[in-house]
Design an enzyme around this catalytic site. Structure first.
Site, PDB file in Angstrom:
ATOM      1  N   SER A 214      10.400 -45.072 -11.988  1.00 44.02           N
ATOM      2  CA  SER A 214       9.319 -44.112 -11.775  1.00 44.02           C
ATOM      3  C   SER A 214       9.107 -44.010 -10.266  1.00 44.02           C
ATOM      4  O   SER A 214       8.871 -45.021  -9.594  1.00 44.02           O
ATOM      5  CB  SER A 214       8.048 -44.588 -12.473  1.00 44.02           C
ATOM      6  OG  SER A 214       7.013 -43.659 -12.217  1.00 44.02           O
TER       7      SER A 214
ATOM      8  N   ARG B 197      -3.788   2.694   8.395  1.00 47.68           N
ATOM      9  CA  ARG B 197      -4.015   1.398   7.753  1.00 47.68           C
ATOM     10  C   ARG B 197      -2.739   0.582   7.753  1.00 47.68           C
ATOM     11  O   ARG B 197      -1.650   1.126   7.679  1.00 47.68           O
ATOM     12  CB  ARG B 197      -4.413   1.564   6.293  1.00 47.68           C
ATOM     13  CG  ARG B 197      -5.704   2.250   6.050  1.00 47.68           C
ATOM     14  CD  ARG B 197      -5.828   2.505   4.548  1.00 47.68           C
ATOM     15  NE  ARG B 197      -6.733   3.588   4.303  1.00 47.68           N
ATOM     16  CZ  ARG B 197      -7.965   3.416   3.819  1.00 47.68           C
ATOM     17  NH1 ARG B 197      -8.411   2.226   3.515  1.00 47.68           N
ATOM     18  NH2 ARG B 197      -8.734   4.454   3.626  1.00 47.68           N
TER      19      ARG B 197
ATOM     20  N   LYS C 258       0.829  -1.199   0.000  1.00 47.98           N
ATOM     21  CA  LYS C 258       0.000   0.000   0.000  1.00 47.98           C
ATOM     22  C   LYS C 258       0.867   1.254   0.000  1.00 47.98           C
ATOM     23  O   LYS C 258       0.672   2.171  -0.814  1.00 47.98           O
ATOM     24  CB  LYS C 258      -0.910  -0.035   1.220  1.00 47.98           C
ATOM     25  CG  LYS C 258      -2.025   0.955   1.152  1.00 47.98           C
ATOM     26  CD  LYS C 258      -3.006   0.734   2.307  1.00 47.98           C
ATOM     27  CE  LYS C 258      -3.820  -0.540   2.117  1.00 47.98           C
ATOM     28  NZ  LYS C 258      -4.446  -1.029   3.320  1.00 47.98           N
TER      29      LYS C 258
ATOM     30  N   MET D  82      -5.756  -7.245   7.818  1.00 50.62           N
ATOM     31  CA  MET D  82      -5.222  -6.361   8.849  1.00 50.62           C
ATOM     32  C   MET D  82      -6.210  -5.220   9.105  1.00 50.62           C
ATOM     33  O   MET D  82      -7.129  -4.981   8.352  1.00 50.62           O
ATOM     34  CB  MET D  82      -3.873  -5.807   8.391  1.00 50.62           C
ATOM     35  CG  MET D  82      -2.935  -6.897   7.910  1.00 50.62           C
ATOM     36  SD  MET D  82      -2.352  -7.963   9.222  1.00 50.62           S
ATOM     37  CE  MET D  82      -1.118  -6.892   9.892  1.00 50.62           C
TER      38      MET D  82
ATOM     39  N   TYR E  40      10.094 -36.659 -16.612  1.00 51.04           N
ATOM     40  CA  TYR E  40       8.677 -36.310 -16.668  1.00 51.04           C
ATOM     41  C   TYR E  40       8.021 -36.415 -15.298  1.00 51.04           C
ATOM     42  O   TYR E  40       8.540 -37.063 -14.397  1.00 51.04           O
ATOM     43  CB  TYR E  40       7.934 -37.204 -17.674  1.00 51.04           C
ATOM     44  CG  TYR E  40       7.812 -38.648 -17.274  1.00 51.04           C
ATOM     45  CD1 TYR E  40       6.775 -39.084 -16.458  1.00 51.04           C
ATOM     46  CD2 TYR E  40       8.754 -39.592 -17.704  1.00 51.04           C
ATOM     47  CE1 TYR E  40       6.679 -40.415 -16.069  1.00 51.04           C
ATOM     48  CE2 TYR E  40       8.660 -40.918 -17.322  1.00 51.04           C
ATOM     49  CZ  TYR E  40       7.616 -41.330 -16.499  1.00 51.04           C
ATOM     50  OH  TYR E  40       7.521 -42.635 -16.114  1.00 51.04           O
TER      51      TYR E  40
ATOM     52  N   CYS F 260       5.294 -40.669 -10.490  1.00 53.98           N
ATOM     53  CA  CYS F 260       3.866 -40.891 -10.722  1.00 53.98           C
ATOM     54  C   CYS F 260       3.049 -40.839  -9.444  1.00 53.98           C
ATOM     55  O   CYS F 260       1.881 -41.156  -9.437  1.00 53.98           O
ATOM     56  CB  CYS F 260       3.654 -42.207 -11.460  1.00 53.98           C
ATOM     57  SG  CYS F 260       4.199 -43.632 -10.519  1.00 53.98           S
TER      58      CYS F 260
ATOM     59  N   GLY G 252      -8.126  -7.806   3.594  1.00 50.36           N
ATOM     60  CA  GLY G 252      -9.015  -7.893   4.744  1.00 50.36           C
ATOM     61  C   GLY G 252      -8.383  -8.465   5.990  1.00 50.36           C
ATOM     62  O   GLY G 252      -9.052  -8.690   6.985  1.00 50.36           O
TER      63      GLY G 252
ATOM     64  N   ARG H   3      -3.121  -1.711  -6.219  1.00 50.57           N
ATOM     65  CA  ARG H   3      -2.343  -2.945  -6.055  1.00 50.57           C
ATOM     66  C   ARG H   3      -2.717  -3.892  -7.174  1.00 50.57           C
ATOM     67  O   ARG H   3      -3.726  -3.706  -7.855  1.00 50.57           O
ATOM     68  CB  ARG H   3      -2.618  -3.579  -4.704  1.00 50.57           C
ATOM     69  CG  ARG H   3      -4.052  -4.012  -4.549  1.00 50.57           C
ATOM     70  CD  ARG H   3      -4.293  -4.671  -3.213  1.00 50.57           C
ATOM     71  NE  ARG H   3      -5.717  -4.923  -3.074  1.00 50.57           N
ATOM     72  CZ  ARG H   3      -6.321  -5.216  -1.935  1.00 50.57           C
ATOM     73  NH1 ARG H   3      -5.636  -5.268  -0.830  1.00 50.57           N
ATOM     74  NH2 ARG H   3      -7.605  -5.461  -1.903  1.00 50.57           N
TER      75      ARG H   3
ATOM     76  N   HIS I 281     -15.727  -9.094   1.738  1.00 48.91           N
ATOM     77  CA  HIS I 281     -14.683  -9.972   2.263  1.00 48.91           C
ATOM     78  C   HIS I 281     -14.850 -11.396   1.741  1.00 48.91           C
ATOM     79  O   HIS I 281     -13.906 -12.013   1.247  1.00 48.91           O
ATOM     80  CB  HIS I 281     -14.746  -9.937   3.797  1.00 48.91           C
ATOM     81  CG  HIS I 281     -13.777 -10.856   4.456  1.00 48.91           C
ATOM     82  ND1 HIS I 281     -14.113 -12.124   4.844  1.00 48.91           N
ATOM     83  CD2 HIS I 281     -12.468 -10.701   4.746  1.00 48.91           C
ATOM     84  CE1 HIS I 281     -13.054 -12.699   5.383  1.00 48.91           C
ATOM     85  NE2 HIS I 281     -12.040 -11.861   5.336  1.00 48.91           N
TER      86      HIS I 281
HETATM   87  C1  PEP Z   1       2.945 -44.369  -5.234  1.00 48.04           C
HETATM   88  O1  PEP Z   1       3.137 -45.114  -4.290  1.00 48.04           O
HETATM   89  O2  PEP Z   1       3.383 -43.209  -5.282  1.00 48.04           O
HETATM   90  C2  PEP Z   1       2.151 -44.823  -6.375  1.00 48.04           C
HETATM   91  C3  PEP Z   1       2.047 -44.079  -7.460  1.00 48.04           C
HETATM   92  O3  PEP Z   1       1.480 -45.991  -6.239  1.00 48.04           O
HETATM   93  P1  PEP Z   1       0.116 -46.167  -5.425  1.00 48.04           P
HETATM   94  O4  PEP Z   1      -0.365 -44.820  -5.049  1.00 48.04           O
HETATM   95  O5  PEP Z   1      -0.794 -46.872  -6.350  1.00 48.04           O
HETATM   96  O6  PEP Z   1       0.559 -46.998  -4.276  1.00 48.04           O
END
Ligand code: PEP
Ligand code: MG
Length: 865
Positions: A766, A98, A29, A109, A853, A833, A107, A342, A458
């Site tokens: 993975s 303020r 501000k 403070m 990935y 994963c 909102g 802002r 708010h």
């Molecule tokens: C994990 O353990 O991260 C995984 C992807 O396998 P699950 O969640 O199926 O055990």
């Protein structure tokens, strides 16, 4: 100039002491006010006390010795600039006080307006303005705010006194009270403070000022401020600055107004000046929702000159900051003053549209556009909406304050919402209006519904920031507080009753609704296209049905990183065959059962590989804990015994013998694959047949086979051998040439420790960070919910490690396994994963580990990209 450190920064006249670049010191501000001053935009004069003094004050509860002198000098400068004197009986200078931290905390403070009034100066103000109503209204507001914020009296106590007066006088708006009534109200407020306040109400304006400055500093430590910082990852050490500014009065009559404006529509992103205002009002009235404001366009009719100027200011500021601005303004007797600028908080939809528009307007680069979209914002674009054919009973309509739809049971109190939300219940917080004290309940709720307040109330601002559906200002909802029910058009809704809130349309329905996720629009695709050009990590999807595979592909996934194969087995028609495989002692029965399963699996895989043609699909061999397959009910046992042509008691005994104390750490994953190898053989055969079949039809299937839960090299060696043998057998039988990589998950800590050895036998790793987190912390995935929220709240853990990767601990294993694996095998492909694959902080960490990935659920793919 002396060497005295500068403790006070002046603005609003000539060149300001500060600039926009001094945000850390002056707060958002203060820095904005300084910058506007320097741009020649009308800002009431004032000064900022910097944020570093807040932290110092909170440590010692003392102001630095030179501050008093510098504040007095700044006040004198204010007096000269305004021609008024602080505390003078005749022509008093009034100020607002303020807070303002470096990062916006809407909102969160406290604000105090009209400071400098007392029983004497109010008379001076009345005489000078020739408007006693205005003077007493200002005084009333000041005592109320000061009494609440500084003297610690519950805000509702003041409201109750106001309501009594309004009722006694038979009027509905506070501005319609006769002056004598307002006087009496002020007296009542002062009595209330004297009896219930933690400190008395000070008469001397200088004492008022120091009390207010201290209160602003103290408010950095309030629960709601801490909750907000925790949710948004704002460091506690930042502190807040204090802004003291000469008052300008939006409540000086019908030629005065106050409001908020956005340089573009923060909800839809449309390029138009957007906002709302109230004639003859002060800022509180707009944000608190006590009166329902008018849309800003109407200001163009009532005060055309001020409106034109406001448009000009908004344009100038947007070009200057190259971003959408959220502005506060006051018109005093036709003259426009800017009180704040802002960066605006936008909905995901608006953020995406504006980023694209600004690239087209040449205001920002494509790279900036991508960097500007907080990944979590995209979640909002993917938020559920009501199914188009949903048949629902419309209860009422309010303002569409934050988009998305949600169903849940009604709760009328923030603490209740928090308690129920924690138990995993879907709740909708219903309030007359929300205040920062309700913040924790809003966090826990699926959606927020308020009876009062506008689009910038708010509730609306906070809900938008959190990406939660919100309907505000639903006037037909009547909420009595405190309470456990509300009335909507004569109908009673009690705690626990289901309702559905659609924050996109403002509609409220009775009951629970089916929700669908929207299509992704062209701006969104454009932006993701730019993102794809700037990123290194590939993004895959976790999908185990053709439908999920298609959805992931539509969202831009570049393959499947985890295809869990068990869901197919749990289908009603097939589960008993799986049970036979596990429970039988007869090889014949087992072979027969597997023969029934094989074509099913194969068909499943064909659908998935086809949906992902040309892209890799990592298929994980069977993984879940054994007990999930065991029959539990009489009916299941009987059915199984009949199919297996044996006595039900024998089946029951066998199932009992296989029961485990701790199935998560039991006969699971590759352990089952090694002891009952026929299951994996069947799965590998199904994968290979599906791929070869598609290949023969000219479809580019690219399966990868992944072994779960490996912890020792021998598990991998044996399973790899067996898997390769099946693949080769099927390939040569079908005469199709196809490359099928075989890899492992890294989800047991030991696998990370021996990653170099595993890499000799795996084409890829993975990371299964769900199990890796479970086993590294020793927290059961299924039970940790009982204590993790407490752990996070009390600061034992900074966040839930199942949601965001614990880089400090679990991350070490990821890093180590990645680097040891790659040392042994340079072309080792690395992915993740677990659920962390769609969480922005975790994704940055994975990128830093050199992974190829991340893979996540379909709706998180755009976020990951
Ligand atoms: C994990 O353990 O991260 C995984 C992807 O396998 P699950 O969640 O199926 O055990
Ligand atoms: Mg796992």
């Amino acid at each position: 100039m002396s060497d005295t450190p500068q403790l006070v920064y002046f603005f609003g006249q000539g060149r300001a002491d500060g600039t926009a670049a001094m945000k850390d010191l002056l707060g958002g501000k203060g820095a904005g006010l300084a910058e506007m001053t320097n741009l020649g935009i009308p800002v009431p004069p004032g000064f900022t006390i910097p944020a570093n003094l807040c932290i110092a004050y909170l440590e010692s509860r003392q102001f630095p010795p030179r501050l008093a002198g510098q504040v007095e000098q700044a006040l004198q400068r204010l007096e000269t600039a305004t021609g008024r004197i602080f505390g003078a009986a005749d022509n008093p200078l009034l100020v607002s006080v303020r807070s303002g931290a470096a990062l916006s905390m809407p909102g969160m403070m406290n604000t105090i307006l009209n400071l400098g009034l007392n029983d004497t100066t109010v008379e001076g103000l009345a005489r000078r303005s020739g408007n006693p109503s205005f003077a007493w209204d200002s005084y009333r507001r000041f005592v109320q705010m000061y009494g609440h914020v500084v003297c610690g009296v519950d805000g509702d106590a003041f409201e109750a006194l106001i309501q009594d007066r309004l009722a006694a006088c038979g009027v509905s708006r506070d501005i319609d009270l006769p002056v004598d009534e307002v006087r009496a109200l002020v007296a009542g407020f002062r009595e209330l403070i004297a009896s219930r306040g933690t400190s008395p109400f000070p008469d001397r304006p200088m004492d008022q000022l120091w009390g207010a400055i201290a209160a602003v500093f103290e408010s950095w430590h309030t629960r709601r401020a801490r909750d907000y910082r925790e949710l948004h990852g704002i460091p506690d050490t930042l502190g807040t600055a204090v802004n003291v500014m000469a008052m300008v009065f939006g409540n000086s009559g019908e030629d005065s107004a106050t409001g908020v404006a956005f340089s573009r529509n923060p909800s839809t992103g449309t390029s138009e000046l957007y906002g709302e205002f109230l004639v003859n009002a002060q800022g509180e009235d707009v944000v608190s929702g006590a009166r329902t404001p008018q849309p800003l366009a109407a200001l163009g009719q009532v005060m055309p000159e001020a409106y034109r100027q406001l448009e000009q200011v908004a344009r100038t500021l947007e070009r200057h900051f190259r971003d959408v601005q959220d502005l506060e303004f006051t018109v005093e007797r036709g003259r426009l003053y800017m009180l704040q600028t802002r960066r605006a908080q936008l909905t995901g939809q608006a953020a995406v549209r504006i980023a694209c528009d600004m690239v087209d307007e040449g205001l920002i680069s494509e790279e900036e556009a991508v960097a500007r979209i907080p990944p979590d914002d995209l979640n909002q674009l993917l938020h559920p909406t009501l199914a188009p054919d949903a048949e629902l009973e419309l209860l009422t309509t309010g303002l569409p304050a934050s988009p998305g739809a949600a169903s849940g049971t009604a709760v009328f109190d923030a603490d209740r919402a928090e308690a129920l939300g924690r138990q995993g219940e879907a709740v909708i917080l219903v309030r007359r209006e929300t205040s920062p004290d309700d913040f924790h309940g809003m966090v826990a709720a699926r959606a927020i519904l308020t009876a009062r307040g506008g689009m910038t109330s708010h509730a609306a601002v906070v809900a938008r920031g959190m990406g939660k559906p919100c309907v505000a200002g639903a006037q037909e909802v009547s909420v009595t507080e405190p309470g456990d029910a509300c009335q909507v058009n004569g109908r009673r809704l009690a705690e626990g009753d289901w309702l559905t809130v659609d924050g996109t349309t403002g509609r409220i329905y009775a009951g629970r609704a089916e929700l669908v996720t929207p299509e992704v629009g062209p701006d969104f695709q454009r932006l993701l296209g730019w993102a794809d050009r700037f990123r290194n990590l590939r993004v895959r999807v976790n999908a185990d049905t053709p439908a999920d595979a298609h959805r992931g592909r539509d969202f831009g996934a570049e393959g499947i990183g985890l295809c869990r194969t068990e869901h197919m087995f749990f289908e009603e028609d097939w589960i008993s065959w799986v049970r036979q495989v596990i429970l039988t002692d007869s090889q014949k029965t087992r072979d027969q059962a597997l023969a029934r399963l094989l074509p099913e699996q194969r068909a499943d895989f064909e659908g998935i590989f086809e949906a992902m043609a040309g892209l890799p699909v990592t298929v994980r061999l069977l993984d879940p804990p054994l007990h999930e397959f065991l029959p539990k009910e009489e009916k299941q046992l009987a059915q199984l015994a009949e199919q297996m042509e044996i006595d039900p008691a024998t089946v029951a005994d066998k199932a009992e013998a296989l029961a485990e104390f701790n199935p998560m750490l039991g006969h699971r994953g590759c352990r089952l694959g090694l002891t009952t190898p026929e299951i994996y053989d069947m799965q590998v055969e199904a994968i290979t047949r599906a791929a070869c079949g598609l290949k023969a039809r000219g479809i580019d299937a690219r399966p990868e086979i992944m072994v779960p839960l490996v912890g020792s090299v021998n598990e991998m060696i044996r399973l790899r051998e067996r898997t390769s043998a099946v693949v080769e057998r099927v390939k040569s039988e079908l005469g199709v040439e196809i490359e099928i990589p075989i890899g492992t998950m890294i989800e047991v800590p030991r696998a990370a420790l021996v990653a170099d050895k595993l890499a000799e036998h795996a084409d890829f790793f993975s990371f299964g960070t769900n199990d890796l987190t479970q086993m590294t912390f020793g927290y059961s995935r299924d039970d940790a919910g009982r204590f993790l929220p407490d752990y996070v709240e009390s600061g034992i853990l900074p966040f839930d490690p199942f949601e965001r990767l614990d880089a400090e601990g679990v991350g070490q294993l990821v890093e180590m396994a990645a680097s040891r694996g790659r040392q042994r095998r340079r072309d080792l492909k690395l992915g993740i994963c677990g659920e962390h694959g769609g969480e922005p902080n975790s994704i940055s960490f994975f990128e830093s580990c050199g992974l190829d990935y991340v893979s996540c659920s379909p709706y998180r793919v755009p976020v990951a990209r």
